[in-house]
Design a protein around this motif. Structure first.
Motif, PDB file in Angstrom:
ATOM      1  N   UNK A  65       0.829  -1.206   0.000  1.00  0.00           N
ATOM      2  CA  UNK A  65       0.000   0.000   0.000  1.00  0.00           C
ATOM      3  C   UNK A  65       0.863   1.255   0.000  1.00  0.00           C
ATOM      4  N   UNK A  66       1.988   1.229   0.688  1.00  0.00           N
ATOM      5  CA  UNK A  66       2.900   2.362   0.635  1.00  0.00           C
ATOM      6  C   UNK A  66       3.395   2.568  -0.791  1.00  0.00           C
ATOM      7  N   UNK A  67       3.697   1.462  -1.486  1.00  0.00           N
ATOM      8  CA  UNK A  67       4.183   1.574  -2.855  1.00  0.00           C
ATOM      9  C   UNK A  67       3.072   1.848  -3.851  1.00  0.00           C
ATOM     10  N   UNK A  68       1.810   1.834  -3.413  1.00  0.00           N
ATOM     11  CA  UNK A  68       0.736   2.245  -4.325  1.00  0.00           C
ATOM     12  C   UNK A  68       0.838   3.736  -4.637  1.00  0.00           C
ATOM     13  N   UNK A  69       1.484   4.505  -3.738  1.00  0.00           N
ATOM     14  CA  UNK A  69       1.826   5.895  -4.044  1.00  0.00           C
ATOM     15  C   UNK A  69       3.169   5.845  -4.756  1.00  0.00           C
ATOM     16  N   UNK A  70       3.127   5.394  -5.998  1.00  0.00           N
ATOM     17  CA  UNK A  70       4.329   4.941  -6.709  1.00  0.00           C
ATOM     18  C   UNK A  70       5.390   6.023  -6.859  1.00  0.00           C
ATOM     19  N   UNK A  71       4.993   7.213  -7.267  1.00  0.00           N
ATOM     20  CA  UNK A  71       5.989   8.242  -7.549  1.00  0.00           C
ATOM     21  C   UNK A  71       6.758   8.629  -6.291  1.00  0.00           C
ATOM     22  N   UNK A  72       6.039   8.839  -5.190  1.00  0.00           N
ATOM     23  CA  UNK A  72       6.711   9.210  -3.950  1.00  0.00           C
ATOM     24  C   UNK A  72       7.620   8.087  -3.462  1.00  0.00           C
ATOM     25  N   UNK A  73       7.155   6.839  -3.586  1.00  0.00           N
ATOM     26  CA  UNK A  73       7.974   5.708  -3.156  1.00  0.00           C
ATOM     27  C   UNK A  73       9.230   5.579  -4.010  1.00  0.00           C
ATOM     28  N   UNK A  74       9.087   5.766  -5.318  1.00  0.00           N
ATOM     29  CA  UNK A  74      10.258   5.700  -6.200  1.00  0.00           C
ATOM     30  C   UNK A  74      11.245   6.823  -5.870  1.00  0.00           C
ATOM     31  N   UNK A  75      10.726   7.996  -5.556  1.00  0.00           N
ATOM     32  CA  UNK A  75      11.602   9.115  -5.219  1.00  0.00           C
ATOM     33  C   UNK A  75      12.403   8.814  -3.954  1.00  0.00           C
ATOM     34  N   UNK A  76      11.749   8.287  -2.939  1.00  0.00           N
ATOM     35  CA  UNK A  76      12.467   7.976  -1.695  1.00  0.00           C
ATOM     36  C   UNK A  76      13.470   6.852  -1.906  1.00  0.00           C
ATOM     37  N   UNK A  77      13.114   5.862  -2.729  1.00  0.00           N
ATOM     38  CA  UNK A  77      14.044   4.779  -3.016  1.00  0.00           C
ATOM     39  C   UNK A  77      15.279   5.290  -3.767  1.00  0.00           C
ATOM     40  N   UNK A  78      15.069   6.228  -4.683  1.00  0.00           N
ATOM     41  CA  UNK A  78      16.192   6.821  -5.405  1.00  0.00           C
ATOM     42  C   UNK A  78      17.111   7.573  -4.449  1.00  0.00           C
ATOM     43  N   UNK A  79      16.550   8.289  -3.499  1.00  0.00           N
ATOM     44  CA  UNK A  79      17.364   9.012  -2.535  1.00  0.00           C
ATOM     45  C   UNK A  79      18.213   8.045  -1.706  1.00  0.00           C
ATOM     46  N   UNK A  80      17.657   6.885  -1.385  1.00  0.00           N
ATOM     47  CA  UNK A  80      18.451   5.895  -0.646  1.00  0.00           C
ATOM     48  C   UNK A  80      19.620   5.405  -1.493  1.00  0.00           C
ATOM     49  N   UNK A  81      19.368   5.092  -2.762  1.00  0.00           N
ATOM     50  CA  UNK A  81      20.450   4.636  -3.636  1.00  0.00           C
ATOM     51  C   UNK A  81      21.510   5.722  -3.788  1.00  0.00           C
ATOM     52  N   UNK A  82      21.054   6.965  -3.914  1.00  0.00           N
ATOM     53  CA  UNK A  82      22.007   8.057  -4.087  1.00  0.00           C
ATOM     54  C   UNK A  82      22.874   8.247  -2.853  1.00  0.00           C
ATOM     55  N   UNK A  83      22.291   8.099  -1.681  1.00  0.00           N
ATOM     56  CA  UNK A  83      23.057   8.269  -0.447  1.00  0.00           C
ATOM     57  C   UNK A  83      24.156   7.226  -0.320  1.00  0.00           C
ATOM     58  N   UNK A  84      23.953   6.064  -0.942  1.00  0.00           N
ATOM     59  CA  UNK A  84      24.950   4.987  -0.891  1.00  0.00           C
ATOM     60  C   UNK A  84      25.859   4.984  -2.129  1.00  0.00           C
ATOM     61  N   UNK A  85      25.767   6.025  -2.952  1.00  0.00           N
ATOM     62  CA  UNK A  85      26.508   6.006  -4.218  1.00  0.00           C
ATOM     63  C   UNK A  85      27.899   6.622  -4.126  1.00  0.00           C
ATOM     64  N   UNK A  86      28.296   7.059  -2.949  1.00  0.00           N
ATOM     65  CA  UNK A  86      29.610   7.664  -2.802  1.00  0.00           C
ATOM     66  C   UNK A  86      29.495   9.099  -2.324  1.00  0.00           C
TER      67      UNK A  86
END
Length: 325
Positions: A252-273
């Motif tokens: 259900x959290x991921x049903x708000x797809x755009x916001x969930x994708x944005x937060x997931x991208x921020x997590x990947x970016x924080x671990x990117x160096x």
């Protein structure tokens, strides 16, 4: 040893119960959400009908449904309410969070670590050493929440969060009796892992023998922790489960797809160096991040440099990435 790992990320907190190096249960708590257990000041705006389904509103304008209307409280009166179930994202904006009237004073819910139960350890974000959530399978968990598809040896679960209940369809090439037992076991594990509560329906293969249905039911009981209630598995292979529900599931959290994708991208970016970064993603995902400048400021602090944005319409929504600026 079972241990909860908690990561306070950008826009959300993430928690995962790790057993033998794998995630068996997970939570996502979105920043700004009001957790169950919070007591807030509100005002009654509708008394409901027949002592049920009153509505209260808080200072932010959020409305709460009170299944049992408070006694001796009139419309417009002030009252305190305790949140029983958080707001559920989805296509039903009328579906208010649930609450009850209380005489207790306003107070915050317990911290996430205390609400989880069991041993909990808070992680640095991003970790200077290693991504412990990632190593335990966080990205795979996110993909399951994103798609509702869970593969297992001999079959596949397809999970859909509907307005009435969460439905789990079990399919695969195994013989029906074998698939029913394996699918029931995997469905129970997925229910726990994806934090699915409320009413849940599992559609297993139709099997004629009562023993196979009993074995499938036992597979659920062995893997899904109490409390829950379930029906017997009927001749068509359907079983209904009801679990306590005080928050949205990961689906259900991921049903708000755009916001969930944005937060997931921020997590990947924080671990990117470290150093200046540029986030490259689908324009709709970039737009969500651009509307939340505090997220960009937090990411800039994490990576130790400025953060820019670049929209790329050729990218799928899940394919956003960070690149050196």
């Amino acid at each position: 040893m079972a241990e909860w790992l908690i990561e306070h990320g950008i826009g959300e907190a993430r928690a995962a119960l790790i057993v033998d190096g794998a995630i068996v249960e997970a939570r996502i708590e979105i920043d700004g959400a009001t957790p169950a257990g919070t007591i807030i000041a509100a005002r009654l705006i509708a008394i409901g009908t027949g002592g049920r389904n009153a509505v209260a509103i808080d200072a932010r304008g959020t409305e709460y449904l009170l299944p049992n209307a408070p006694r001796r409280v009139t419309e417009g009166a002030a009252l305190n309410v305790e949140i029983l179930r958080e707001a559920i994202p989805g296509t039903e904006p009328w579906k208010r969070p649930l609450a009850r009237a209380t005489q207790d004073a306003p107070s915050a819910a317990q911290p996430l670590a205390e609400r989880l139960g069991g041993e909990a350890r808070e992680l640095a974000f991003p970790s200077p050493a290693k991504d412990e959530l990632g190593e335990a399978g966080w990205d795979d968990l996110v993909e399951q929440a994103r798609t509702g598809v869970v593969g297992f040896s001999g079959g596949t679960l397809r999970i859909s969060a509907t307005p009435a209940m969460t439905l789990i369809d079990v399919d695969g090439p195994l013989a029906p009796a074998e698939l029913a037992v394996a699918g029931a076991a995997e469905a129970a594990l997925a229910i726990r892992r994806l934090d699915i509560g409320g009413s849940i329906g599992i559609d297993l293969p139709t099997v004629g023998g009562k023993s196979a249905r009993q074995a499938a039911a036992a597979a659920i009981d062995e893997r899904l922790p109490q409390p829950f209630e379930r029906t017997a598995i009927n001749g068509f292979g359907f079983v209904q489960i009801v679990r306590p529900r005080s928050r949205p599931s990961l689906l259900e959290i991921w049903s708000d797809r755009l916001a969930a994708e944005a937060r997931a991208l921020l997590r990947r970016a924080a671990h990117s160096g470290s150093g200046p970064r540029r986030l490259v993603a689908h324009p709709a995902v970039i737009a969500v991040i651009d509307r939340n400048p505090a997220w960009l400021e937090a990411l800039a602090r994490q990576v130790g440099g400025s953060v820019g944005l670049r929209a790329d319409a050729s990218l799928p929504m899940s394919a956003g990435h960070a690149e050196p600026a």
